[in-house]
Design a protein around this motif. Structure first.
Motif, PDB file in Angstrom:
ATOM      1  N   TYR A  27      -7.562  -6.494  -3.027  1.00 13.17           N
ATOM      2  CA  TYR A  27      -7.406  -7.355  -4.224  1.00 13.17           C
ATOM      3  C   TYR A  27      -5.782  -7.476  -4.372  1.00 13.17           C
ATOM      4  CZ  TYR A  27     -12.321  -6.754  -5.525  1.00 13.17           C
ATOM      5  OH  TYR A  27     -13.473  -6.584  -5.499  1.00 13.17           O
ATOM      6  N   HIS A  28      -5.482  -8.460  -5.088  1.00 12.25           N
ATOM      7  CA  HIS A  28      -4.104  -8.843  -5.443  1.00 12.25           C
ATOM      8  C   HIS A  28      -3.960  -9.057  -6.958  1.00 12.25           C
ATOM      9  CE1 HIS A  28      -3.495  -9.513  -1.154  1.00 12.25           C
ATOM     10  NE2 HIS A  28      -2.253  -8.858  -1.404  1.00 12.25           N
ATOM     11  N   HIS A  29      -4.030 -10.390  -7.205  1.00 14.02           N
ATOM     12  CA  HIS A  29      -3.882 -10.752  -8.737  1.00 14.02           C
ATOM     13  C   HIS A  29      -5.340 -10.755  -9.301  1.00 14.02           C
ATOM     14  CE1 HIS A  29       0.007 -12.472  -8.807  1.00 14.02           C
ATOM     15  NE2 HIS A  29      -0.032 -13.013  -7.657  1.00 14.02           N
ATOM     16  N   ILE A  84      -5.946  -2.295  -4.762  1.00  9.33           N
ATOM     17  CA  ILE A  84      -5.372  -3.611  -5.474  1.00  9.33           C
ATOM     18  C   ILE A  84      -3.749  -3.594  -4.978  1.00  9.33           C
ATOM     19  CG2 ILE A  84      -4.753  -4.736  -7.589  1.00  9.33           C
ATOM     20  CD1 ILE A  84      -7.381  -3.403  -8.670  1.00  9.33           C
ATOM     21  N   ASP A  85      -3.188  -4.469  -4.359  1.00 10.50           N
ATOM     22  CA  ASP A  85      -1.957  -4.585  -3.796  1.00 10.50           C
ATOM     23  C   ASP A  85      -0.967  -5.065  -4.913  1.00 10.50           C
ATOM     24  OD1 ASP A  85      -2.953  -3.551  -1.625  1.00 10.50           O
ATOM     25  OD2 ASP A  85      -2.039  -4.945  -0.332  1.00 10.50           O
ATOM     26  N   ASP A  86       0.277  -4.510  -5.283  1.00  8.23           N
ATOM     27  CA  ASP A  86       1.381  -5.070  -5.796  1.00  8.23           C
ATOM     28  C   ASP A  86       1.635  -4.674  -7.203  1.00  8.23           C
ATOM     29  OD1 ASP A  86       1.817  -6.678  -3.291  1.00  8.23           O
ATOM     30  OD2 ASP A  86       0.784  -8.403  -4.164  1.00  8.23           O
ATOM     31  N   GLY A  87       0.531  -4.350  -7.875  1.00  6.02           N
ATOM     32  CA  GLY A  87       0.609  -3.959  -9.334  1.00  6.02           C
ATOM     33  C   GLY A  87       1.056  -4.955 -10.392  1.00  6.02           C
ATOM     34  N   ASN A 140       1.704   3.894  -2.522  1.00  9.79           N
ATOM     35  CA  ASN A 140       2.908   3.330  -1.978  1.00  9.79           C
ATOM     36  C   ASN A 140       2.547   2.066  -1.250  1.00  9.79           C
ATOM     37  OD1 ASN A 140       5.429   2.851  -0.611  1.00  9.79           O
ATOM     38  ND2 ASN A 140       5.630   5.313  -0.553  1.00  9.79           N
ATOM     39  N   HIS A 141       3.409   0.945  -1.888  1.00  6.29           N
ATOM     40  CA  HIS A 141       3.406  -0.442  -1.230  1.00  6.29           C
ATOM     41  C   HIS A 141       4.998  -0.757  -0.720  1.00  6.29           C
ATOM     42  CE1 HIS A 141       1.566  -3.882  -0.149  1.00  6.29           C
ATOM     43  NE2 HIS A 141       1.821  -5.034  -1.039  1.00  6.29           N
ATOM     44  N   SER A 142       5.690   0.252  -0.291  1.00  6.57           N
ATOM     45  CA  SER A 142       7.195   0.245  -0.029  1.00  6.57           C
ATOM     46  C   SER A 142       7.719  -0.036  -1.384  1.00  6.57           C
ATOM     47  CB  SER A 142       7.568  -1.023   1.135  1.00  6.57           C
ATOM     48  OG  SER A 142       7.490  -2.059   0.475  1.00  6.57           O
ATOM     49  N   SER A 144      10.338  -2.313  -1.682  1.00  4.63           N
ATOM     50  CA  SER A 144      11.008  -3.677  -1.611  1.00  4.63           C
ATOM     51  C   SER A 144       9.946  -4.701  -1.245  1.00  4.63           C
ATOM     52  CB  SER A 144      12.010  -3.815  -0.727  1.00  4.63           C
ATOM     53  OG  SER A 144      12.890  -2.732  -0.682  1.00  4.63           O
ATOM     54  N   HIS A 145       8.686  -4.443  -0.941  1.00  2.61           N
ATOM     55  CA  HIS A 145       7.829  -5.535  -0.336  1.00  2.61           C
ATOM     56  C   HIS A 145       8.414  -6.313   0.579  1.00  2.61           C
ATOM     57  CE1 HIS A 145       4.360  -8.230  -0.257  1.00  2.61           C
ATOM     58  NE2 HIS A 145       3.577  -7.152  -0.886  1.00  2.61           N
ATOM     59  N   TRP A 146       9.120  -6.158   1.429  1.00  8.26           N
ATOM     60  CA  TRP A 146       9.477  -6.758   2.547  1.00  8.26           C
ATOM     61  C   TRP A 146       8.635  -6.784   3.902  1.00  8.26           C
ATOM     62  CZ3 TRP A 146      14.749  -3.491   2.658  1.00  8.26           C
ATOM     63  CH2 TRP A 146      14.532  -2.247   3.279  1.00  8.26           C
TER      64      TRP A 146
HETATM   65 ZN   LIG Z   1       1.831  -6.784  -1.362  1.00  3.90          ZN
END
Ligand SMILES: [Zn+2]
Length: 349
Positions: A27-29, A84-87, A140-142, A144-146
Motif C-alpha cells: 500500500y501507499h496512501h 506500506i510505502d512512504d510513511g 528503509n525506503h532509502s 531520498s526516494h530517488w
Molecule cells: Zn515509495
C-alpha cells in the motif's frame, strides 16, 4: 490439503510440494483525497483486513517470515504480510483505527530525509512509535526516494556506489536511532533495482522488496522479493483474493537479471528455470504482457517468453500464471520486471 498432497507425493515416490508462499500486500496512501492510483480508502483497507481474518489467513511480520525461510521452517498454508510505502501522514490518520482493531503486524517503509524536509506530509517519529504498539515495524525506503539505479552524468560506478550506500545507511541509522534497531529491510523506491545495487545491499545485510507481483517463497532472490500492489484497481477483493492465495514458482534462476532493457531491444525475452513442473501443466501457463497474452516455450524445466509488442518507456511487468494441479483454485504466479529508458536513460516516476 497440503498434508494430503505431501502424503500422496511420498506414496507415489514424487516428493515435491508447492513452496511456502506468502502474498505481501503493498500500500501507499490511505484516504480518498490522495492520488487514486496509489491509494486505498480506510474502508477498503478494513475490508482487506477483514477478508484476511474471515479467510483464516495468518499475517506475519517480514522478519518472522524471513527467519522461517532461512531456517527451512514452513509458514502456514495461507500466509500474508502487509507493507506500506512512504510513511504518508494519512496512513496514521486514516489507518490507526484499522491497525488497532486487527493488530496485524505490518511494515512501513520510510524516507527519513523526506520526513525532515516535508514534515507535514509524513508521519513523525512519535506517530511511528505509537503505531509500533499496534503491530508496525519501520523499515528503509532509502533516505531520498530517488531512482536508485540512476547514475548522474559523468558519475563513475564507485561514486554512484558511495552515494547510494550512504543514502541507505544514513536512513537506517536514523530509523534505528529513533525506533531501536530494526531489521535491515529495504523497499526499493518505484520497485527499481539493478544487479550492482542488489549486490551492495546483500553485502550490507539487507533483504529488499520490489514492486513486481508474485508471492514470496524461499526460492525468491533475497534482494528482489515480489509484492502485490493492493491500491486503486488492485484493491478489488475478487482479484486480490486470487493473488493472496497464489503459489510461488520454485525458481532456480531467471534471466536477464537486469530490469533495464538495452535501447535497441524493444521486444525483450526472458527465461525462467524452475525446480519442478510436477504440480502444474506447463502447457497451461499464460503470460500477460500489457494486452498481449503469450504462451511460453518450455524446454525441460525452463520456460522462455518472447515479447511481441514493444515495451513502453518506463516500468513494465510480465505476469505468468498456471493453475496448480494439487490445490484446486490456486495459481502459480511469476512476474518479470522490465524497464525501458528514454534516450537520456531516464523514465517517469
Ligand atoms: Zn515509495
Amino acid at each position: 490439503m497440503r498434508f494430503i498432497m505431501v502424503l500422496l507425493a511420498l506414496l507415489s515416490g514424487v516428493a515435491w510440494a508447492a513452496p511456502s508462499s506468502v502474498a505481501i500486500l503493498q500500500y501507499h496512501h490511505i484516504g480518498d483525497d490522495t492520488p487514486r492510483v496509489t491509494s486505498v480508502t480506510a474502508e477498503e483497507l478494513e475490508a482487506h483486513f477483514a477478508w484476511l481474518k474471515d479467510n483464516n489467513f495468518t499475517v506475519l511480520s517480514l522478519a518472522e517470515i524471513q527467519q522461517r525461510f532461512d531456517s527451512g521452517e514452513p509458514v502456514p498454508e495461507y500466509t500474508a504480510a502487509i507493507t506500506i510505502d512512504d510513511g504518508w501522514r494519512n496512513v496514521y490518520r486514516e489507518g490507526l483505527e484499522v491497525f488497532k482493531k486487527y493488530e496485524y503486524p505490518f511494515t512501513i517503509f520510510v524516507n527519513p530525509k523526506l520526513m525532515r524536509e516535508a514534515s507535514s506530509q509524513y508521519m513523525s517519529w512519535e506517530q511511528l512509535l505509537e503505531l509500533q504498539k499496534y503491530g508496525a515495524h519501520i523499515a528503509n525506503h532509502s533516505n531520498s526516494h530517488w531512482h536508485m539505479t540512476w547514475r548522474y552524468e559523468n558519475e563513475c560506478e564507485q561514486a554512484w556506489r558511495e552515494r547510494v550506500l550512504a543514502d541507505v545507511l544514513d536512513a537506517q541509522e536514523e530509523i534505528d536511532k529513533h525506533l531501536g534497531e530494526q531489521p535491515r529491510h529495504l523497499a526499493y523506491p518505484y520497485g527499481e533495482y539493478d544487479v550492482a545495487l542488489e549486490t551492495m545491499l546483500a553485502e550490507h545485510g539487507f533483504i529488499a522488496f520490489g514492486q513486481h507481483s508474485g508471492p514470496w517463497t524461499p526460492y525468491s532472490p533475497k534482494t528482489a522479493i515480489p509484492r502485490f500492489p493492493a491500491s486503486a484497481q488492485y484493491a478489488n477483493l475478487e482479484t486480490l483474493a486470487t493473488k493472496l492465495k497464489s503459489l510461488g514458482l520454485p525458481l532456480v534462476a531467471a534471466e536477464p537479471k537486469e530490469m533495464l532493457v538495452s535501447s535497441d531491444n524493444l521486444t525483450p525475452s526472458f527465461r525462467v528455470e524452475v525446480v519442478s513442473t510436477d504440480d502444474f501443466n506447463p502447457n497451461q501457463m499464460n503470460c500477460f504482457a500489457g494486452s498481449d497474452v503469450l504462451q511460453p516455450r518450455w524446454d525441460g524445466n525452463i520456460f522462455h517468453v518472447q515479447l511481441r509488442k514493444e515495451l513502453p518507456i518506463g516500468r513494465s511487468r510480465v505476469n505468468c500464471t498456471v493453475p496448480s494441479v494439487s490445490e484446486e483454485g490456486r495459481f502459480y504466479w511469476y512476474s518479470h520486471p522490465f524497464i525501458r529508458a528514454d534516450q537520456r536513460g531516464r523514465w517517469p516516476d
